[in-house]
Design a protein around this motif. Structure first.
Motif, PDB file in Angstrom:
ATOM      1  N   PRO A 210       0.212   1.954  -7.402  1.00  0.00           N
ATOM      2  CA  PRO A 210      -0.614   0.567  -7.440  1.00  0.00           C
ATOM      3  C   PRO A 210      -0.482   0.253  -9.112  1.00  0.00           C
ATOM      4  N   ASN A 211      -0.326   1.002 -10.167  1.00  0.00           N
ATOM      5  CA  ASN A 211      -0.192   0.734 -11.368  1.00  0.00           C
ATOM      6  C   ASN A 211       0.998   0.021 -11.580  1.00  0.00           C
ATOM      7  N   ARG A 212       1.840   0.256 -10.938  1.00  0.00           N
ATOM      8  CA  ARG A 212       3.363  -0.483 -11.330  1.00  0.00           C
ATOM      9  C   ARG A 212       3.101  -1.785 -10.852  1.00  0.00           C
ATOM     10  N   HIS A 213       2.485  -2.096  -9.574  1.00  0.00           N
ATOM     11  CA  HIS A 213       2.161  -3.412  -9.169  1.00  0.00           C
ATOM     12  C   HIS A 213       1.284  -4.104 -10.047  1.00  0.00           C
ATOM     13  N   ILE A 214       0.203  -3.471 -10.707  1.00  0.00           N
ATOM     14  CA  ILE A 214      -0.565  -4.381 -11.726  1.00  0.00           C
ATOM     15  C   ILE A 214       0.131  -4.529 -12.861  1.00  0.00           C
ATOM     16  N   LYS A 215       1.225  -3.854 -13.236  1.00  0.00           N
ATOM     17  CA  LYS A 215       1.971  -4.254 -14.401  1.00  0.00           C
ATOM     18  C   LYS A 215       2.874  -5.202 -14.339  1.00  0.00           C
ATOM     19  N   HIS A 216       3.365  -4.855 -12.996  1.00  0.00           N
ATOM     20  CA  HIS A 216       4.551  -6.334 -12.773  1.00  0.00           C
ATOM     21  C   HIS A 216       3.741  -7.805 -12.575  1.00  0.00           C
ATOM     22  N   TYR A 217       2.489  -7.662 -12.101  1.00  0.00           N
ATOM     23  CA  TYR A 217       1.859  -8.769 -11.761  1.00  0.00           C
ATOM     24  C   TYR A 217       1.293  -9.292 -13.383  1.00  0.00           C
TER      25      TYR A 217
ATOM     26  N   GLY B  19       0.745  -1.271   0.053  1.00  0.00           N
ATOM     27  CA  GLY B  19       0.088  -0.024   0.091  1.00  0.00           C
ATOM     28  C   GLY B  19       0.702   1.241   0.019  1.00  0.00           C
ATOM     29  N   ASP B  20       2.260   0.957  -0.220  1.00  0.00           N
ATOM     30  CA  ASP B  20       2.963   2.355   0.033  1.00  0.00           C
ATOM     31  C   ASP B  20       3.654   2.626  -1.372  1.00  0.00           C
ATOM     32  N   LYS B  21       3.266   1.941  -2.367  1.00  0.00           N
ATOM     33  CA  LYS B  21       3.867   2.293  -3.793  1.00  0.00           C
ATOM     34  C   LYS B  21       2.841   2.496  -4.981  1.00  0.00           C
TER      35      LYS B  21
ATOM     36  N   THR C  76      -6.619   0.114  -7.897  1.00  0.00           N
ATOM     37  CA  THR C  76      -5.946   1.433  -8.306  1.00  0.00           C
ATOM     38  C   THR C  76      -6.744   2.356  -7.695  1.00  0.00           C
ATOM     39  N   LYS C  77      -7.836   2.401  -7.842  1.00  0.00           N
ATOM     40  CA  LYS C  77      -8.721   3.551  -7.054  1.00  0.00           C
ATOM     41  C   LYS C  77      -8.422   3.693  -5.635  1.00  0.00           C
ATOM     42  N   GLU C  78      -8.329   2.773  -4.896  1.00  0.00           N
ATOM     43  CA  GLU C  78      -8.184   2.672  -3.462  1.00  0.00           C
ATOM     44  C   GLU C  78      -6.854   3.249  -3.203  1.00  0.00           C
ATOM     45  N   TYR C  79      -5.905   2.849  -3.972  1.00  0.00           N
ATOM     46  CA  TYR C  79      -4.489   3.230  -3.602  1.00  0.00           C
ATOM     47  C   TYR C  79      -3.892   4.484  -4.644  1.00  0.00           C
ATOM     48  N   SER C  80      -4.735   5.014  -5.144  1.00  0.00           N
ATOM     49  CA  SER C  80      -4.304   5.977  -6.371  1.00  0.00           C
ATOM     50  C   SER C  80      -3.419   7.197  -5.577  1.00  0.00           C
ATOM     51  N   SER C  81      -3.717   7.525  -4.279  1.00  0.00           N
ATOM     52  CA  SER C  81      -2.700   8.518  -3.959  1.00  0.00           C
ATOM     53  C   SER C  81      -1.349   8.006  -3.768  1.00  0.00           C
ATOM     54  N   ASN C  82      -0.989   7.083  -4.046  1.00  0.00           N
ATOM     55  CA  ASN C  82       0.268   6.366  -4.267  1.00  0.00           C
ATOM     56  C   ASN C  82       1.001   6.320  -5.701  1.00  0.00           C
ATOM     57  N   ARG C  83       0.295   6.973  -6.417  1.00  0.00           N
ATOM     58  CA  ARG C  83       0.681   6.641  -7.844  1.00  0.00           C
ATOM     59  C   ARG C  83       1.818   7.724  -7.918  1.00  0.00           C
TER      60      ARG C  83
END
Length: 184
Positions: free
Chosen positions: A36-43, A32-34, A92-99
């Motif tokens: 979220p789009n990068r996590h999705i792309k990596h996944y 939750g600290d990075k 991504t909506k939930e963690y958008s502040s970390n984009r």
């Protein structure tokens, strides 16, 4: 009477088993600290062979969450996730502040040499900011480097009067000037 699952996934996703001989690839957990789009792309990049199996993509994505993100996942309403697109959207909506904010060459114009800052520190700070820009333009970057120096600084005149100075030449002049300042 049919029982409904308390899982955020639909019953169809819950009933889906992984393919035979499936081994879960290694993932860096998302806390939750990075971005979220990068996590999705990596996944998605790691699970590329299974992109057509929406249920598998959903179920195993949930295992990449850790700590508060795992807690968040379990607060999703029952049966509210019917596809990986839906899961990606709510995540991504939930963690958008970390984009991560994509930086452009225009951001370089905000780097101003502070009066107490050495030219060497200014160059170091400028280079660090430039390194975060994908596809930077030589002319714009050189102009930003030159134009954000105070006009009364001796290096400013050298950079303005130089004909078609590249960024590398500008850095070299700044280094020479820094050495000259330190020798005083």
């Amino acid at each position: 009477m049919t029982s409904t699952s308390m899982s955020p996934f639909t019953n169809e996703i819950e009933r889906t088993d992984p393919p035979r001989r499936f081994t879960m690839p290694h993932f860096t957990s998302y806390k939750g600290d990075k971005d979220p789009n990068r996590h999705i792309k990596h996944y998605c990049g790691t699970m590329i062979l299974y992109m057509n199996n929406d249920a598998l993509m959903c179920k195993f994505f949930a295992t990449t969450l850790q700590g508060e993100t795992q807690d968040w996942f379990h607060t999703l309403p029952p049966q509210s996730i019917w596809s990986f697109n839906k899961l990606s959207f709510v995540f991504t909506k939930e963690y958008s502040s970390n984009r991560s904010i994509k930086m452009t060459a225009g951001h370089l114009f905000s780097i101003i040499k502070n009066p107490w800052e050495t030219i060497r520190d200014y160059v170091k700070r400028f280079k660090a900011k430039k390194a975060k820009i994908v596809g930077w333009n030589e002319n714009i970057t050189t102009a930003a480097f030159r134009n954000e120096l105070p006009t009364e600084h001796p290096l400013f005149g050298k950079l303005i009067m130089g004909e078609e100075l590249t960024l590398a030449i500008s850095y070299a002049l700044a280094e020479k000037h820094a050495l000259w300042d330190e020798a005083k």
